[in-house]
Design an enzyme around this catalytic site. Sequence first.
Site, PDB file in Angstrom:
ATOM      1  CG  HIS A   1      -2.025  -2.334 -10.430  1.00  0.00           C
ATOM      2  ND1 HIS A   1      -0.935  -2.918 -11.025  1.00  0.00           N
ATOM      3  CD2 HIS A   1      -1.813  -1.004 -10.459  1.00  0.00           C
ATOM      4  CE1 HIS A   1      -0.087  -1.980 -11.375  1.00  0.00           C
ATOM      5  NE2 HIS A   1      -0.594  -0.797 -11.054  1.00  0.00           N
TER       6      HIS A   1
ATOM      7  CG  ASP B   1      -5.197   6.287 -10.056  1.00  0.00           C
ATOM      8  OD1 ASP B   1      -4.868   5.369 -10.814  1.00  0.00           O
ATOM      9  OD2 ASP B   1      -4.575   7.358  -9.957  1.00  0.00           O
TER      10      ASP B   1
HETATM   11  C1  SDX Z   1      -2.679   2.936 -12.808  1.00  0.00           C
HETATM   12  O1  SDX Z   1       0.572  -0.290 -14.784  1.00  0.00           O
HETATM   13  C2  SDX Z   1       0.720   0.538 -13.827  1.00  0.00           C
HETATM   14  O2  SDX Z   1       1.634   0.453 -13.045  1.00  0.00           O
HETATM   15  C3  SDX Z   1      -0.350   1.626 -13.758  1.00  0.00           C
HETATM   16  C4  SDX Z   1      -0.219   2.560 -12.554  1.00  0.00           C
HETATM   17  C5  SDX Z   1       1.047   3.387 -12.637  1.00  0.00           C
HETATM   18  O3  SDX Z   1       1.523   3.846 -11.570  1.00  0.00           O
HETATM   19  O4  SDX Z   1       1.512   3.644 -13.767  1.00  0.00           O
HETATM   20  O5  SDX Z   1      -0.200   1.795 -11.357  1.00  0.00           O
HETATM   21  C6  SDX Z   1      -1.368   3.553 -12.491  1.00  0.00           C
HETATM   22  O6  SDX Z   1      -3.065   2.958 -13.952  1.00  0.00           O
HETATM   23  C7  SDX Z   1      -3.457   2.244 -11.724  1.00  0.00           C
HETATM   24  C8  SDX Z   1      -4.783   1.602 -12.251  1.00  0.00           C
HETATM   25  C9  SDX Z   1      -5.839   2.708 -12.355  1.00  0.00           C
HETATM   26  N1  SDX Z   1      -7.034   2.190 -13.080  1.00  0.00           N
HETATM   27  C10 SDX Z   1      -8.206   2.043 -12.413  1.00  0.00           C
HETATM   28  O7  SDX Z   1      -8.381   2.209 -11.209  1.00  0.00           O
HETATM   29  C11 SDX Z   1      -9.364   1.666 -13.343  1.00  0.00           C
HETATM   30  C12 SDX Z   1     -10.116   0.446 -12.793  1.00  0.00           C
HETATM   31  N2  SDX Z   1      -9.228  -0.713 -12.872  1.00  0.00           N
HETATM   32  C13 SDX Z   1      -9.427  -1.676 -13.914  1.00  0.00           C
HETATM   33  O8  SDX Z   1      -9.786  -1.108 -15.144  1.00  0.00           O
HETATM   34  C14 SDX Z   1      -8.372  -2.771 -13.956  1.00  0.00           C
HETATM   35  O9  SDX Z   1      -8.199  -3.202 -12.674  1.00  0.00           O
HETATM   36  C15 SDX Z   1      -7.030  -2.491 -14.601  1.00  0.00           C
HETATM   37  C16 SDX Z   1      -7.157  -2.021 -16.000  1.00  0.00           C
HETATM   38  C17 SDX Z   1      -6.251  -1.512 -13.792  1.00  0.00           C
HETATM   39  C18 SDX Z   1      -6.248  -3.811 -14.620  1.00  0.00           C
HETATM   40  O10 SDX Z   1      -7.022  -4.686 -15.285  1.00  0.00           O
HETATM   41  P1  SDX Z   1      -6.469  -6.060 -15.929  1.00  0.00           P
HETATM   42  O11 SDX Z   1      -5.194  -6.473 -15.327  1.00  0.00           O
HETATM   43  O12 SDX Z   1      -6.504  -5.915 -17.413  1.00  0.00           O
HETATM   44  O13 SDX Z   1      -7.531  -7.054 -15.419  1.00  0.00           O
HETATM   45  P2  SDX Z   1      -8.902  -7.387 -16.132  1.00  0.00           P
HETATM   46  O14 SDX Z   1      -9.531  -6.121 -16.672  1.00  0.00           O
HETATM   47  O15 SDX Z   1      -8.647  -8.508 -17.072  1.00  0.00           O
HETATM   48  O16 SDX Z   1      -9.795  -7.858 -14.905  1.00  0.00           O
HETATM   49  C19 SDX Z   1      -9.833  -9.212 -14.485  1.00  0.00           C
HETATM   50  C20 SDX Z   1     -11.225  -9.385 -13.888  1.00  0.00           C
HETATM   51  C21 SDX Z   1     -12.329  -8.984 -14.848  1.00  0.00           C
HETATM   52  O17 SDX Z   1     -13.487  -9.691 -14.476  1.00  0.00           O
HETATM   53  P3  SDX Z   1     -13.898 -11.029 -15.363  1.00  0.00           P
HETATM   54  O18 SDX Z   1     -14.094 -10.541 -16.780  1.00  0.00           O
HETATM   55  O19 SDX Z   1     -12.748 -11.988 -15.199  1.00  0.00           O
HETATM   56  O20 SDX Z   1     -15.191 -11.503 -14.704  1.00  0.00           O
HETATM   57  O21 SDX Z   1     -11.364  -8.484 -12.762  1.00  0.00           O
HETATM   58  C22 SDX Z   1     -12.381  -7.545 -13.049  1.00  0.00           C
HETATM   59  C23 SDX Z   1     -12.584  -7.537 -14.547  1.00  0.00           C
HETATM   60  O22 SDX Z   1     -13.902  -7.134 -14.871  1.00  0.00           O
HETATM   61  N3  SDX Z   1     -11.907  -6.239 -12.605  1.00  0.00           N
HETATM   62  C24 SDX Z   1     -12.697  -5.325 -12.048  1.00  0.00           C
HETATM   63  C25 SDX Z   1     -11.865  -4.227 -11.788  1.00  0.00           C
HETATM   64  N4  SDX Z   1     -10.601  -4.501 -12.176  1.00  0.00           N
HETATM   65  C26 SDX Z   1     -10.642  -5.753 -12.702  1.00  0.00           C
HETATM   66  N5  SDX Z   1     -14.011  -5.335 -11.774  1.00  0.00           N
HETATM   67  C27 SDX Z   1     -14.518  -4.208 -11.213  1.00  0.00           C
HETATM   68  N6  SDX Z   1     -13.771  -3.107 -10.918  1.00  0.00           N
HETATM   69  C28 SDX Z   1     -12.462  -3.070 -11.197  1.00  0.00           C
HETATM   70  N7  SDX Z   1     -11.725  -1.975 -10.919  1.00  0.00           N
END
Ligand code: SDX
Length: 380
Positions: free
Chosen positions: A258, A314
């Site tokens: 998140h 989710d």
């Molecule tokens: C919702 O904003 C809100 O409030 C949204 C929400 C709402 O109620 O409206 O809460 C609803 O959208 C919840 C989130 C649902 N999405 C998912 O479950 C999809 C999987 N999650 C990721 O795509 C991610 O965690 C995000 C998009 C939700 C947040 O990502 P960020 O803040 O942009 O973080 P990032 O992508 O920069 O990640 C930082 C690191 C990365 O690794 P490095 O490149 O530093 O090595 O963490 C890793 C990412 O690859 N990472 C994950 C991961 N989430 C982050 N690695 C594996 N699996 C994941 N889920």
Amino acid sequence: MTEHKTVLKGLEGVYVTESGVSLIDTENGALYYAGYDLRELVEHSSFEEVMFLLIHKRLPLRQEFSEFRELIRRSMELEPIHIEAIHRYARIVDVLTLLVILISLKGTGRQGGDPRDVNSAVDIVAKMGSFLSTIVRIKEGGDYVPPRSDFSYAENLLNMMNGGNYEDEHVEILDDLLIIHADHGISASTFAALVAASTLSDMYSSVAAAILALKGPLHGGASEASYEQALNIGDPAKVPAWLEATLSQKKKVMGFGHRVYKIYDPRAVVLKEIIAKYLDRMDGKVRLVYEITKALEDYGQKYLAPRGIFPNLDLWTPILYRMIGLPSDTFTALFAVSRSAGWTAHILEYWRDNRLIRPLHLYVGEYPRKYIPMELRGDS
Ligand code: SDX
């Protein structure tokens, strides 16, 4: 001396507006709607009351609440143009796209900007629920079922969807799901709504923009993606190898992570508590999804928690959605139905002191560049 300009990609950590609609308490892992703890609202309130709370930032008095509920029910009635559009498109476009078509039809000829336009906010949330239920019903061969004045919003959604074929406990579960998804600060979809509303586009069109932003798997689309993920894993015993392979390929695990929470999503905690009450009433397929989800949570602790990546809502919602019979291509649409309460509350709040949202970009290309006529350019 050139001024140093910092680009904050994704507006990470940037405060774009002041709002009293909700507070995400990342320190203590809590979510408040206008100051009321989500846990208390799930236990004692209703989605209709939460709608009132998000718009007016206070709990309703008895008489005004019964008038508010009456307004919601009247607004749930669908017009012939909507029912015809659903018959026309239900089997040829996905559910979210059809919601955008239907809500945009209502935006025709409207203007935005009035912070007192509560009736449009109520109409949007009421219609979104009726649209979703009627889409499901017509896709499954049924016809429009009108809302009943003696039913709550949640019970009308189930009745309009299944024509009376649902369990009493499903009404409570759906009402809880609607409350849990109602608002979450300036999420990507809420920001999309505010960008559109800040141009004084109408509220219906601003909600259409929000629905399209919610669709992506990094946001609301994650609920359907996490369900597909569980079905593809297929067996809890396969989770460790699947997780290691997924992470080694730098792929994202749906239902984890998140932008704001670097702790277990407090909504996911509440969802787990609700699920625990119905474990013995799950059918085989839902129980398997539950066991796979549990294994993902357990192994996520080992592989992801140390990196500040925890389960979000989710990961768990598909289990409850399937328990109440929601088709797996409607999870994000139900998220949109619920979040239309938050989107419209934020729009009304923002219009009280509207400011066109127009950020900057840092140009990194060459300029000025001399134009070269085609005949002088050659072929390589
Ligand atoms: C919702 O904003 C809100 O409030 C949204 C929400 C709402 O109620 O409206 O809460 C609803 O959208 C919840 C989130 C649902 N999405 C998912 O479950 C999809 C999987 N999650 C990721 O795509 C991610 O965690 C995000 C998009 C939700 C947040 O990502 P960020 O803040 O942009 O973080 P990032 O992508 O920069 O990640 C930082 C690191 C990365 O690794 P490095 O490149 O530093 O090595 O963490 C890793 C990412 O690859 N990472 C994950 C991961 N989430 C982050 N690695 C594996 N699996 C994941 N889920």
